[in-house]
Design a protein around this motif. Structure first.
Motif, short mmCIF file in Angstrom:
data_model
loop_
_atom_site.label_atom_id
_atom_site.label_comp_id
_atom_site.label_asym_id
_atom_site.label_seq_id
_atom_site.Cartn_x
_atom_site.Cartn_y
_atom_site.Cartn_z
N HIS A 77 44.30 3.53 -13.63
CA HIS A 77 45.50 4.35 -13.88
C HIS A 77 46.57 4.03 -12.84
O HIS A 77 47.76 3.87 -13.17
CB HIS A 77 45.11 5.83 -13.83
N ARG A 78 46.15 3.90 -11.56
CA ARG A 78 47.10 3.61 -10.49
C ARG A 78 47.73 2.23 -10.69
O ARG A 78 48.95 2.05 -10.50
CB ARG A 78 46.37 3.66 -9.15
N ALA A 79 46.93 1.25 -11.11
CA ALA A 79 47.45 -0.10 -11.29
C ALA A 79 48.48 -0.14 -12.41
O ALA A 79 49.57 -0.73 -12.26
CB ALA A 79 46.30 -1.06 -11.59
N ILE A 80 48.16 0.49 -13.56
CA ILE A 80 49.11 0.49 -14.69
C ILE A 80 50.36 1.28 -14.32
O ILE A 80 51.49 0.88 -14.63
CB ILE A 80 48.44 1.09 -15.94
N GLN A 81 50.18 2.38 -13.62
CA GLN A 81 51.32 3.20 -13.21
C GLN A 81 52.24 2.43 -12.28
O GLN A 81 53.47 2.50 -12.40
CB GLN A 81 50.80 4.46 -12.51
N ASN A 82 51.67 1.66 -11.34
CA ASN A 82 52.50 0.88 -10.43
C ASN A 82 53.32 -0.16 -11.20
O ASN A 82 54.50 -0.39 -10.89
CB ASN A 82 51.63 0.17 -9.40
N LEU A 83 52.67 -0.81 -12.19
CA LEU A 83 53.40 -1.83 -12.95
C LEU A 83 54.52 -1.20 -13.78
O LEU A 83 55.63 -1.73 -13.84
CB LEU A 83 52.43 -2.58 -13.86
N VAL A 84 54.22 -0.08 -14.45
CA VAL A 84 55.24 0.58 -15.27
C VAL A 84 56.37 1.10 -14.39
O VAL A 84 57.56 0.98 -14.72
CB VAL A 84 54.61 1.70 -16.11
N GLY A 85 56.02 1.69 -13.23
CA GLY A 85 57.06 2.17 -12.32
C GLY A 85 57.91 1.05 -11.79
O GLY A 85 59.14 1.18 -11.66
N ASN A 86 57.27 -0.08 -11.46
CA ASN A 86 58.02 -1.23 -10.97
C ASN A 86 58.95 -1.77 -12.06
O ASN A 86 60.11 -2.12 -11.79
CB ASN A 86 57.03 -2.32 -10.53
N ALA A 87 58.45 -1.83 -13.31
CA ALA A 87 59.29 -2.29 -14.40
C ALA A 87 60.46 -1.33 -14.64
O ALA A 87 61.58 -1.76 -14.95
CB ALA A 87 58.45 -2.45 -15.67
N GLY A 88 60.20 -0.02 -14.51
CA GLY A 88 61.25 0.97 -14.73
C GLY A 88 62.38 0.86 -13.73
O GLY A 88 63.55 1.17 -14.06
N GLU A 146 54.14 -15.76 -7.31
CA GLU A 146 53.03 -15.40 -6.43
C GLU A 146 53.49 -14.56 -5.25
O GLU A 146 52.75 -13.73 -4.75
CB GLU A 146 52.34 -16.67 -5.91
N LYS A 147 54.73 -14.76 -4.83
CA LYS A 147 55.24 -14.04 -3.67
C LYS A 147 55.28 -12.54 -3.90
O LYS A 147 55.09 -11.75 -2.97
CB LYS A 147 56.64 -14.55 -3.34
N VAL A 148 55.51 -12.12 -5.17
CA VAL A 148 55.67 -10.68 -5.43
C VAL A 148 54.37 -9.92 -5.17
O VAL A 148 54.40 -8.70 -4.99
CB VAL A 148 56.13 -10.43 -6.88
N PHE A 149 53.20 -10.61 -5.18
CA PHE A 149 51.93 -9.92 -4.93
C PHE A 149 51.56 -9.89 -3.44
O PHE A 149 50.52 -9.35 -3.08
CB PHE A 149 50.80 -10.61 -5.71
N LEU A 169 52.51 -3.95 -5.87
CA LEU A 169 51.91 -5.06 -6.60
C LEU A 169 50.69 -5.62 -5.86
O LEU A 169 49.75 -6.10 -6.50
CB LEU A 169 52.95 -6.16 -6.84
N SER A 170 50.70 -5.55 -4.53
CA SER A 170 49.51 -5.98 -3.77
C SER A 170 48.34 -5.07 -4.07
O SER A 170 47.19 -5.52 -4.23
CB SER A 170 49.82 -5.95 -2.26
N ILE A 171 48.62 -3.77 -4.19
CA ILE A 171 47.56 -2.81 -4.54
C ILE A 171 47.04 -3.10 -5.94
O ILE A 171 45.82 -3.06 -6.20
CB ILE A 171 48.09 -1.37 -4.42
N VAL A 172 47.94 -3.42 -6.86
CA VAL A 172 47.52 -3.75 -8.23
C VAL A 172 46.57 -4.93 -8.24
O VAL A 172 45.51 -4.90 -8.87
CB VAL A 172 48.75 -4.04 -9.11
N ARG A 173 46.94 -5.98 -7.53
CA ARG A 173 46.08 -7.18 -7.53
C ARG A 173 44.72 -6.88 -6.91
O ARG A 173 43.70 -7.37 -7.39
CB ARG A 173 46.78 -8.32 -6.79
N ARG A 174 44.68 -6.08 -5.85
CA ARG A 174 43.39 -5.78 -5.21
C ARG A 174 42.52 -4.89 -6.11
O ARG A 174 41.30 -5.04 -6.14
CB ARG A 174 43.61 -5.09 -3.85
N ILE A 175 43.15 -3.97 -6.85
CA ILE A 175 42.38 -3.14 -7.78
C ILE A 175 41.73 -4.02 -8.84
O ILE A 175 40.54 -3.86 -9.17
CB ILE A 175 43.29 -2.08 -8.43
#
Length: 539
Positions: free
Chosen positions: A428-439, A474-477, A498-504
């Motif tokens: 949930h946190r990973a998807i939320q971070n991506l959607v928030g970043n896109a928003g 790659e830099k964005v992660f 995005l670093s948290i997303v990749r680690r999850i």
């Protein structure tokens, strides 16, 4: 950027690889075969020498008795019909120089032939005396009994005990008169004695041989022969055991030496890492016995090196990130002293409260990232619907960002495979971070697409914003990395989302990557992970 590796959430020790087992089995089988062959060869070789020695030493008293007689072939003429007793010159027997030389030294020589064993000895007259035996032990015992019976028959009863004692010493046997029923053999042997005057029998299946003789006047004597040849004598077995132990000790030493050498290599690398050489690695080859240990050790070393680097980066980045909100709070506190009205005071208090909220969010992001980097949280994977989580995130973000259109697309086929082994809170946190970043970067639309099949789950988050240059994908992660210098709350973020997303995704055994949206024209972030955990995982 560090290479991603498949994580081990909480896996039990894997089974021994088949290749390693077969290799170890082949080595053990080879050593076992070598030991067996060596023991058999040693046993057979030593026993052949022992048998040759016994075949010459056991009949030696009888042969010397015969050789001491002036004309044994005439004196014991009846022995020739039983044991083929012959007497003649060396030339008549066609002897080799070695045998002739041994006979010249007075030795008893045994020779194998196609009809049995040949026993040779030089007589007092210089001629060669020969006996041919089919069964050496039995035939020597019978010949001894016949000679004893012939001599004792010619001696009066009062002198028989004395003569028997003298002959027993010369022939290396025990002789005793049978005057006690306890010394009598069974009825079958007694029947042979009554019929032939002599009978050979054994104590057991392979025990000492005995000869019962009956003299002309009916007196019985029992002759106890020396022990027969025993191929399983304890000195031989002890020698074989010592050789076996020695070979096994050598094999074990060689095996342990290889293991010790490999472990010393690992130990050397561990010492180098302890000294600060974080790039030191163990060379793992196919033939090394501890290849798996070397691979695991190198993985651990890479992880340690990565953690040290991450720690350094975090210390540097955190100190930089904290300066801005702390400086704003300090400035806000100073401005409160100069506020002349309630409205200006409330504005500064709201600003300080916002900065404190920003600090709280930053600390939360840092702690989350640190937990994921330093070994990850204790994941409790459970079967959960991925499509439900996607819909929940979409609805939550739509409420937070009403100015955008956030849509979630789930194809019907994905509903069939929507149940996945995940940690719901972190996905949930990973998807939320991506959607928030896109928003934050979208012009007006964000699309979340979920696709699940039998093997994998995939979530794509696309926006209609400016997108990300391919050189920066790659830099964005990377932790604390941002593609612009904005620090305002409108752009938001601390470079950790995005670093948290990749680690999850790393701890779920999956990957996170970025590309270009073909439909909306902006960026497209994708999450892919195995739908089911491996069967051997123990959670």
């Amino acid at each position: 950027m560090w290479p991603e590796r498949t994580p081990v959430v909480s896996a039990r020790v894997g089974a021994m690889p088949l290749k390693f087992f077969l290799k170890l089995y082949a080595r053990l089988a080879g050593v076992t075969a070598l030991v067996v062959l060596l023991c058999v060869a040693l046993f057979a070789g030593i026993n052949s020498v022992r048998l040759q020695y016994w075949q010459e030493r056991f009949p030696e008293p009888l042969m010397r008795w015969l050789a001491a007689a002036p004309a044994p072939a005439e004196q014991y003429h009846w022995l020739g019909a039983v044991l083929e007793l012959r007497e003649g010159s060396a030339a008549q027997f066609d002897l080799s120089p070695v045998v002739a030389e041994r006979l010249g030294y007075g030795q008893v020589v045994s020779l194998e032939s196609n009809v049995g064993l040949r026993l040779l000895v030089a007589g007092v007259s210089g001629d060669i005396l020969e006996l041919r035996l089919a069964d050496p032990y039995r035939d020597i015992a019978r010949a001894t009994g016949l000679i004893l019976r012939w001599h004792l028959d010619s001696v009066p009863p009062p002198g028989r005990v004395e003569v028997a004692g003298q002959m027993a010493e010369a022939l290396n046997v025990d002789i005793q008169s049978v005057g006690d029923d306890r010394l009598l053999p069974d009825s079958e042997v007694l029947a042979q004695v009554a019929e032939r005057g002599l009978a050979f029998y054994r104590e057991g299946q392979s025990g000492r041989g005995r000869v019962m003789i009956q003299l002309a006047d009916g007196e019985l004597f029992r002759i106890d022969m020396p022990a027969p040849f025993n191929p399983w004598a304890w000195p031989l077995l002890l020698l074989v055991a010592l050789v076996l132990g020695g070979v096994l000790a050598i094999a074990l030493f060689l095996a342990l030496r290889e293991v010790d050498s490999n472990l010393r290599a690992v130990e050397s690398v561990a010492v180098r890492i302890a000294r600060g050489e974080m790039g030191a690695r163990v060379e793992a080859g196919e033939s090394r016995l501890v290849t798996r240990l070397a691979v695991s050790f190198n993985g651990m070393a890479e992880h340690i090196q990565r953690l040290v680097q991450v720690q350094r980066e975090m210390i540097h980045a955190v100190s930089h990130e904290l300066r801005t909100p702390v400086a704003r709070i300090r400035f806000g506190v100073q401005m409160i002293e100069d506020c002349q009205d309630q409205e200006a005071l409330q504005k500064q208090l709201d600003g300080i409260d916002g900065d404190i909220q920003e600090l709280d969010e930053l600390i939360d992001e840092i702690l989350t990232y640190a937990r994921l980097e330093q070994g990850g949280p204790v994941f409790s994977l459970q079967e959960t619907s991925v499509t439900d989580i996607v819909r929940q995130v979409v609805s939550e973000q739509q409420l937070v960002r009403p100015e955008l259109t956030i849509e979630g697309l789930v194809d019907p086929e994905s509903e069939r495979w929507s149940m996945s082994d995940i940690e719901p809170r972190y996905i949930h946190r990973a998807i939320q971070n991506l959607v928030g970043n896109a928003g934050r970067y979208a012009a007006g639309k964000v699309r979340v697409t979920c696709h699940c099949d039998e093997d994998n789950c995939r979530i794509d988050v696309e926006d209609d914003g400016p997108g990300i240059p391919e050189a920066d994908w790659e830099k964005v992660f990377t932790a604390f990395a941002r593609l612009d210098d904005s620090r305002t709350r409108t752009s938001g973020g601390y470079g950790l989302g995005l670093s948290i997303v990749r680690r999850i995704l790393y701890w779920h055994g999956g990957h996170a990557f970025v590309g270009r949206s073909d439909t909306l024209g902006g960026a497209r972030f994708s999450l892919v992970w195995p739908r089911k955990k491996p069967l051997e995982a123990v959670l």
